[in-house]
Scaffold this motif. Structure first.
Motif, PDB file in Angstrom:
ATOM      1  N   VAL A 267      -7.725  33.351  21.278  1.00 28.91           N
ATOM      2  CA  VAL A 267      -7.911  34.404  22.278  1.00 28.91           C
ATOM      3  C   VAL A 267      -8.675  33.843  23.467  1.00 28.91           C
ATOM      4  O   VAL A 267      -9.852  33.492  23.358  1.00 28.91           O
ATOM      5  CB  VAL A 267      -8.660  35.620  21.695  1.00 28.91           C
ATOM      6  N   GLY A 268      -7.991  33.717  24.596  1.00 28.50           N
ATOM      7  CA  GLY A 268      -8.660  33.273  25.807  1.00 28.50           C
ATOM      8  C   GLY A 268      -9.218  34.479  26.535  1.00 28.50           C
ATOM      9  O   GLY A 268      -8.499  35.147  27.268  1.00 28.50           O
ATOM     10  N   GLN A 269     -10.487  34.788  26.333  1.00 31.35           N
ATOM     11  CA  GLN A 269     -11.072  36.016  26.859  1.00 31.35           C
ATOM     12  C   GLN A 269     -12.010  35.724  28.028  1.00 31.35           C
ATOM     13  O   GLN A 269     -12.913  34.884  27.927  1.00 31.35           O
ATOM     14  CB  GLN A 269     -11.836  36.759  25.765  1.00 31.35           C
ATOM     15  N   PHE A 270     -11.799  36.440  29.123  1.00 29.38           N
ATOM     16  CA  PHE A 270     -12.691  36.316  30.265  1.00 29.38           C
ATOM     17  C   PHE A 270     -13.962  37.110  30.003  1.00 29.38           C
ATOM     18  O   PHE A 270     -13.925  38.223  29.473  1.00 29.38           O
ATOM     19  CB  PHE A 270     -12.002  36.841  31.530  1.00 29.38           C
ATOM     20  N   LYS A 271     -15.095  36.533  30.390  1.00 25.87           N
ATOM     21  CA  LYS A 271     -16.368  37.239  30.311  1.00 25.87           C
ATOM     22  C   LYS A 271     -17.114  37.022  31.617  1.00 25.87           C
ATOM     23  O   LYS A 271     -16.910  36.027  32.322  1.00 25.87           O
ATOM     24  CB  LYS A 271     -17.190  36.771  29.117  1.00 25.87           C
ATOM     25  N   CYS A 272     -17.978  37.978  31.929  1.00 25.95           N
ATOM     26  CA  CYS A 272     -18.682  37.938  33.215  1.00 25.95           C
ATOM     27  C   CYS A 272     -20.104  38.448  33.001  1.00 25.95           C
ATOM     28  O   CYS A 272     -20.311  39.446  32.300  1.00 25.95           O
ATOM     29  CB  CYS A 272     -17.940  38.804  34.235  1.00 25.95           C
ATOM     30  N   LYS A 273     -21.068  37.771  33.603  1.00 25.21           N
ATOM     31  CA  LYS A 273     -22.466  38.139  33.401  1.00 25.21           C
ATOM     32  C   LYS A 273     -22.991  38.932  34.591  1.00 25.21           C
ATOM     33  O   LYS A 273     -22.876  38.507  35.739  1.00 25.21           O
ATOM     34  CB  LYS A 273     -23.316  36.887  33.204  1.00 25.21           C
ATOM     35  N   GLU A 274     -23.550  40.115  34.304  1.00 26.79           N
ATOM     36  CA  GLU A 274     -24.112  40.987  35.336  1.00 26.79           C
ATOM     37  C   GLU A 274     -25.386  41.616  34.809  1.00 26.79           C
ATOM     38  O   GLU A 274     -25.403  42.162  33.699  1.00 26.79           O
ATOM     39  CB  GLU A 274     -23.092  42.070  35.717  1.00 26.79           C
TER      40      GLU A 274
ATOM     41  N   TYR B 252     -13.555  41.273  28.655  1.00 29.72           N
ATOM     42  CA  TYR B 252     -12.314  41.844  29.185  1.00 29.72           C
ATOM     43  C   TYR B 252     -11.121  41.486  28.310  1.00 29.72           C
ATOM     44  O   TYR B 252     -11.091  40.417  27.675  1.00 29.72           O
ATOM     45  CB  TYR B 252     -12.077  41.328  30.621  1.00 29.72           C
ATOM     46  N   LYS B 253     -10.155  42.392  28.287  1.00 34.98           N
ATOM     47  CA  LYS B 253      -8.941  42.147  27.511  1.00 34.98           C
ATOM     48  C   LYS B 253      -8.162  40.992  28.133  1.00 34.98           C
ATOM     49  O   LYS B 253      -8.034  40.906  29.362  1.00 34.98           O
ATOM     50  CB  LYS B 253      -8.055  43.399  27.460  1.00 34.98           C
TER      51      LYS B 253
END
Length: 461
Positions: free
Chosen positions: A403-410, A417-418
């Motif tokens: 699963v290549g899943q994008f993640k973002c730090k805020e 994200y899906k």
């Protein structure tokens, strides 16, 4: 799990109620809600509550999140504990709002002032094309077959036995079983989460807050335009003008036409605008949705002495699209090498709304329209404050092989994200800037772990 059938868009005219409909979705989604730590810090700092304070929230399909509408109000209080008015701009909303929203952490109770919805037959247990569309139709069909078969098996007294009497009995049995089947299937459809959502504005306020719906020539100052319909939701804009502490303010909710070009990771970017590309009209429709919503808002703001403030929130459905080059207009996908590099890549398409027809003075292919271009010449600007996309959210699946899943730090937290959809800033809030008596802060997010994050903005008068 959210299962969706192919969508069908129907052109509709300008009105707030009355529509006809077709298919649906089943959704089982549980989601947590969290507002950023920065927002909580803001709430602790506010001590002067002498100004009228309004919080607008944009939320798509709030039924998918366990906190519901009360959680949205809670987010407003977390952002600013002086909040007096909570204005909910809802999309894909299938329920009926409660008469009050009670805070679990304070003594605040917000009472429903006004609820306006752009709809035909919204609600649970059916699809958008008819109240009985979906499981009820299937149940009715099965009931007809079963009733006809049973009617043929029931023996009649010899005195009444004839082909005609037998046929009448089969008809009556079929009708009766159709009713039983449709009601049963409608009940099951509701249990499965099948629904038709609409575009709505729900305004809540603390007791004795001076707010009311405004009027234009004796009629409610509410305008709506329906721009399309899918199986599960109605698209368009609903705008209403209120008076808060004597000041007029427009509150609007929009649900734009979704992207169809390379919408999921399994779909390649469609052929360019030539060769009779069928996707182009839907991409252009999203821009038209935006323009029509903007026109409704401006119409409500005209001719009022002292000016009218405006808050425009919604799911504008603009996917992250490449603004130029050979991939111009194609959705941008993370490369899953580095989260910061992926975020920078996605931000290249953050300002793109969709394709637009060339002006009457232009020739050639359509052009990409941007949010900045569409708002140029108005006093409205997009609220800043969010670093990461608002769609399409998911839980952490980093440990799942393949699963290549994008993640973002805020705000120090990772958002996930899906992998099936391009991460995008679909949910936005615009506010007016020309009124000296109207000031807005920065946008916050209410973090969900499925579908859309909700976003909010607090303003003072």
């Amino acid at each position: 799990l959210k299962c969706c059938l192919p969508e069908c868009i129907l052109d509709m005219s300008m009105y707030r109620q009355g529509q006809i409909f077709l298919w649906a979705t089943c959704s089982f989604t549980i989601s947590a809600v969290r507002i950023s730590s920065a927002a909580r810090t803001t709430a602790r700092r506010v001590t002067d509550c002498s100004k009228s304070t309004i919080c607008v929230v944009s939320s798509n399909a709030p039924r998918l999140h366990t906190s519901g509408l009360s959680g949205l109000a809670e987010g407003c209080l977390s952002d600013n504990n002086c909040t007096q008015v909570v204005a909910l701009a809802l999309q894909d909303y299938a329920g009926q709002p409660s008469n009050k929203l009670t805070s679990k952490h304070t003594d605040a109770v917000f009472h429903l002032i006004r609820y306006e919805v752009l709809h035909g037959i919204t609600g649970h247990g059916h699809l958008c094309y008819s109240y009985w569309a979906g499981g009820a139709w299937v149940g009715a069909a099965i009931g007809v077959l079963a009733g006809g078969w049973l009617g043929g098996k029931v023996p009649l007294p010899e005195a009444y036995s004839s082909e005609g009497a037998s046929a009448i009995l089969r008809v009556f049995a079929a009708v009766a079983m159709a009713g039983v089947g449709s009601v049963a299937a409608h009940f099951v459809s509701s249990m499965l989460g099948m629904s038709c959502g609409g575009v709505a504005v729900a305004v809540y306020a603390l007791k004795d807050t001076p707010i009311k719906l405004d009027t234009i020539n004796g009629s409610d100052a509410v305008f709506g335009i329906n721009t399309g319909i899918t199986a599960t939701t109605i698209k368009g804009t609903l705008a209403a003008r209120f008076k808060l502490a004597g000041h007029p303010i427009v509150i609007a909710s929009t649900h734009g036409t979704e992207g169809v070009r390379g919408k999921t990771s399994s779909e390649p970017c469609a052929v360019p605008y030539g060769n009779g590309a069928g996707w182009l009209e839907k991409e252009k429709q999203r821009v038209e949705d935006f323009r029509q919503g903007r026109q409704l808002i401006q119409k409500l703001r005209k001719g009022v002495s002292g000016g009218v403030a405006a808050l425009w929130a919604g799911d504008f459905n603009g996917p992250s699209m490449s603004p130029d080059g050979n991939s111009k207009g194609c959705t941008i996908w993370p490369r899953h090498n580095d989260p910061e590099e992926d975020l920078a890549l996605l931000k290249q398409g953050r300002n793109v709304l969709g394709w637009a027809s060339p002006g009457s003075w232009q020739h050639g292919p359509p052009n990409l329209a941007t949010f900045d271009d569409e708002m140029f010449g108005t006093d409205m600007t997009e609220a800043a404050g969010l670093r990461c996309p608002t769609y399409k959210k998911d839980v952490d699946r980093q440990a799942t092989p393949g699963v290549g899943q994008f993640k973002c730090k805020e705000d120090g937290n990772w958002l996930y994200y899906k992998s099936s959809h391009p991460p995008s800033w679909t949910d936005r809030i615009f506010h007016s800037t020309a009124q000296k008596w109207f000031k807005c802060g920065i946008m916050r997010r209410l973090v969900h772990t499925a579908d859309h994050d909700s976003v909010l903005l607090t303003c003072t008068l």
